[in-house]
Design an enzyme around this catalytic site. Structure first.
Site, PDB file in Angstrom:
ATOM      1  N   ASP A 194      -2.916   5.848  -8.207  1.00  0.00           N
ATOM      2  CA  ASP A 194      -2.971   4.974  -7.029  1.00  0.00           C
ATOM      3  C   ASP A 194      -4.054   3.911  -7.145  1.00  0.00           C
ATOM      4  OD1 ASP A 194      -1.083   6.836  -6.288  1.00  0.00           O
ATOM      5  OD2 ASP A 194      -2.412   7.917  -4.930  1.00  0.00           O
ATOM      6  N   SER A 216       2.259   4.875  -6.827  1.00  0.00           N
ATOM      7  CA  SER A 216       1.602   3.893  -5.953  1.00  0.00           C
ATOM      8  C   SER A 216       0.590   3.001  -6.666  1.00  0.00           C
ATOM      9  CB  SER A 216       0.895   4.609  -4.807  1.00  0.00           C
ATOM     10  OG  SER A 216       1.866   5.075  -3.907  1.00  0.00           O
ATOM     11  N   ASP A 235       4.759   5.998   0.344  1.00  0.00           N
ATOM     12  CA  ASP A 235       3.591   5.114   0.524  1.00  0.00           C
ATOM     13  C   ASP A 235       3.912   3.616   0.546  1.00  0.00           C
ATOM     14  OD1 ASP A 235       2.844   7.622  -0.301  1.00  0.00           O
ATOM     15  OD2 ASP A 235       1.679   6.947  -2.016  1.00  0.00           O
ATOM     16  N   LEU A 265      14.666   8.060   0.190  1.00  0.00           N
ATOM     17  CA  LEU A 265      13.374   8.424   0.789  1.00  0.00           C
ATOM     18  C   LEU A 265      12.311   7.371   0.499  1.00  0.00           C
ATOM     19  CD1 LEU A 265      11.624  11.840   0.833  1.00  0.00           C
ATOM     20  CD2 LEU A 265      10.438   9.934  -0.265  1.00  0.00           C
ATOM     21  N   LEU A 266      11.608   7.002   1.549  1.00  0.00           N
ATOM     22  CA  LEU A 266      10.467   6.075   1.433  1.00  0.00           C
ATOM     23  C   LEU A 266       9.185   6.881   1.603  1.00  0.00           C
ATOM     24  CD1 LEU A 266       9.967   2.780   3.452  1.00  0.00           C
ATOM     25  CD2 LEU A 266       8.447   4.720   3.853  1.00  0.00           C
ATOM     26  N   GLU A 288      -5.925  10.929  -2.770  1.00  0.00           N
ATOM     27  CA  GLU A 288      -4.865   9.974  -3.086  1.00  0.00           C
ATOM     28  C   GLU A 288      -5.114   8.645  -2.382  1.00  0.00           C
ATOM     29  OE1 GLU A 288      -1.306  12.320  -1.945  1.00  0.00           O
ATOM     30  OE2 GLU A 288      -0.964  12.545  -4.090  1.00  0.00           O
TER      31      GLU A 288
END
Ligand code: FRU
Length: 475
Positions: A146, A87, A27, A24-25, A199
């Site tokens: 992030d 991230s 951000d 799974l991909l 986010e």
């Protein structure tokens, strides 16, 4: 529509969007131009199509077309990132490429978020340097992640997604002269209407304005400007102002989240987002062992005071033999033998004489279709993915500038649809999972609609190759 009539197929893997080889991909991370190449990192669980402990996947390209997939740049495992290298961003300093990311650590129900550094000389092999910011400041919870870092004459600046102790979301701004000790400068979003957590903030200067991108989690998806509970949005301010305008949706479609920008070699700003959404159940491509992809690269500019996103011009190199038509009246239904397909680019200028609707039907087959409707009277664009194929769809709406003309630019890539309307100021992105035979494209007019101009190209696949182990970067 149920996914019963689908066996596992490979028809959904995008041909010119970056997708994970497996797993799974989510951000896009660390978007940067370094040593003659564009580097795109991404949140990646290589082991399963679930949100597990994330690594940083890594792809690079000299021209945004010819991509090499490198080994993961960061993998979880240290005391400060044991449950995921979350991230973050990248910058170039002293001819080295630096990363800052959130080390996610779970201690039962308790979450710790460390902002960590890593560095590379060769652009491929990264050395972790550990936390530079150990914990959130007083008044904020451990939903603190992030980091987006940039350097100015007075030192380093950092914006971070945060949650106040009262459960509301905001974006924090920090400063450090040396990357060692950070001082909180304040909140960039003082209001309390930004969901329960913001986010993936990104702050950049686009021409003469500061642009802030962020994803307010948990905003009610009841309408504009928040198309769904996981929206990405933007706000801007003049460079000498402390106050941002009211936020607007960056993308009104169902599947676009966590965008980040890259500052290109010519001063341009290129945006990628994650085509997927946090609350999405398993996508049908899980049967083929992969899930989600990145958006196409989008060039940012201002258009009459609105943020405009356009497919990056580099993608034009993928065009096959094109078709250009002008001045066509649509009487009911319009089709053209050359206009169909699953990997394509379409530009349309439409004119309405009091029509009530014009529907652009895409990926049409026996059992499915995707419908984009222009409603001139209410100045709306409505994307209906409820009958797009496997996977649950929905209706998404976007406000258009009023008027009797519409200009559309579309990218179709097997399981993705990106719509850039009104000079790129209204954008809608969706993941769709149509049957392999669903290749039709047509227009249906309710009333008098005129095609002023139509340009169509089938698009070729972009080459993506796996780097051999030990391979170095070449521009
Ligand atoms: C956004 C996000 C980020 C986090 C990452 C984890 O989609 O939740 O806030 O860093 O994904 O994969």
């Amino acid at each position: 529509m149920s996914n019963k009539h689908h066996a596992a197929t490979g028809n959904w893997r995008p041909a010119f969007h970056l997708s994970p080889p497996q797993g799974l991909l989510n951000d896009p991370n660390g978007l940067v131009y370094f040593a003659g190449r564009y580097h795109v990192f991404f949140q990646w669980n290589p082991n399963a199509c679930t949100h597990g402990a994330k690594s940083w996947g890594h792809a690079s390209s000299p021209d945004l077309l010819d991509w090499t997939l490198h080994p993961p740049a960061l993998q979880p495992g240290e005391r400060y990132d044991s449950h995921g290298c979350y991230s973050g961003s990248a910058w170039v300093m002293d001819e080295r490429l630096w990363l800052i990311y959130t080390g996610n650590v779970r201690d039962g129900e308790i979450r710790h978020s460390y902002q960590c550094l890593a560095v590379t000389d060769d652009g491929i092999h990264f050395t972790k340097l550990g936390p530079t910011l150990e914990q959130p400041p007083a008044g904020y919870t451990s939903h603190f992640r992030d980091p987006r870092l940039w350097r100015e004459r007075d030192g380093f600046h950092l914006v971070l997604g945060a949650q106040r102790n009262n459960g509301s979301g905001t974006v924090l701004h920090f400063h450090s002269p040396t990357l060692e000790k950070w001082t909180l400068r304040g909140e960039l979003l003082p209001g309390s209407n930004n969901g329960y957590m913001c986010e993936c903030p990104d702050l950049l200067t686009l021409q003469d304005r500061q642009l802030l991108l962020f994803c307010p989690q948990g905003q009610a998806g009841t309408g504009w400007p928040w198309p769904n509970a996981n929206a990405s949005c933007y706000t801007s301010r003049p460079q000498d102002s402390a106050v941002f305008d009211l936020p607007q949706a960056l993308d009104y479609g169902p599947d676009f989240y966590a965008p980040q920008t890259l500052h290109g070699p010519h001063g341009e700003h290129i945006l990628w987002g994650w085509m997927g959404r946090p609350e999405q159940p398993d996508t049908p491509s899980v049967a083929d062992g992969w899930s989600h992809c990145l958006s196409a690269p989008r060039l940012l500019s201002w258009h009459d005071g609105e943020l405009s996103q356009q497919p990056h011009p580099a993608l034009q190199a993928l065009r096959g033999e094109g078709l250009l038509l002008t001045n066509q009246a649509i009487h009911g239904n319009w089709q053209h033998a050359a206009v169909h397909g699953e990997c394509a680019e379409l530009q349309l200028s439409l004119h309405s004489e009091d029509a009530s609707a014009c529907h652009l039907v895409l990926r049409q087959g026996q059992h499915c279709h995707t419908r984009l409707s222009w409603l001139p009277a209410t100045a709306e664009l409505v994307l209906d993915t409820r009958h797009s194929g496997s996977a649950q769809g929905r209706i998404s709406r976007a406000p258009l500038p009023a008027g009797n003309r519409l200009q559309l630019h579309l990218l179709l890539d097997r399981s993705t649809l990106e719509v850039f309307a009104a000079d790129g100021t209204v954008v809608m992105s969706a993941c769709i999972f149509p049957d392999a035979d669903a290749q039709g494209i047509s227009l249906q007019a309710e009333g008098d609609i005129h095609i002023e101009q139509l340009a169509f190209w089938p698009l070729n696949a972009m080459p993506v190759r796996m780097a051999a182990s030990g391979e170095s970067l070449t521009a």
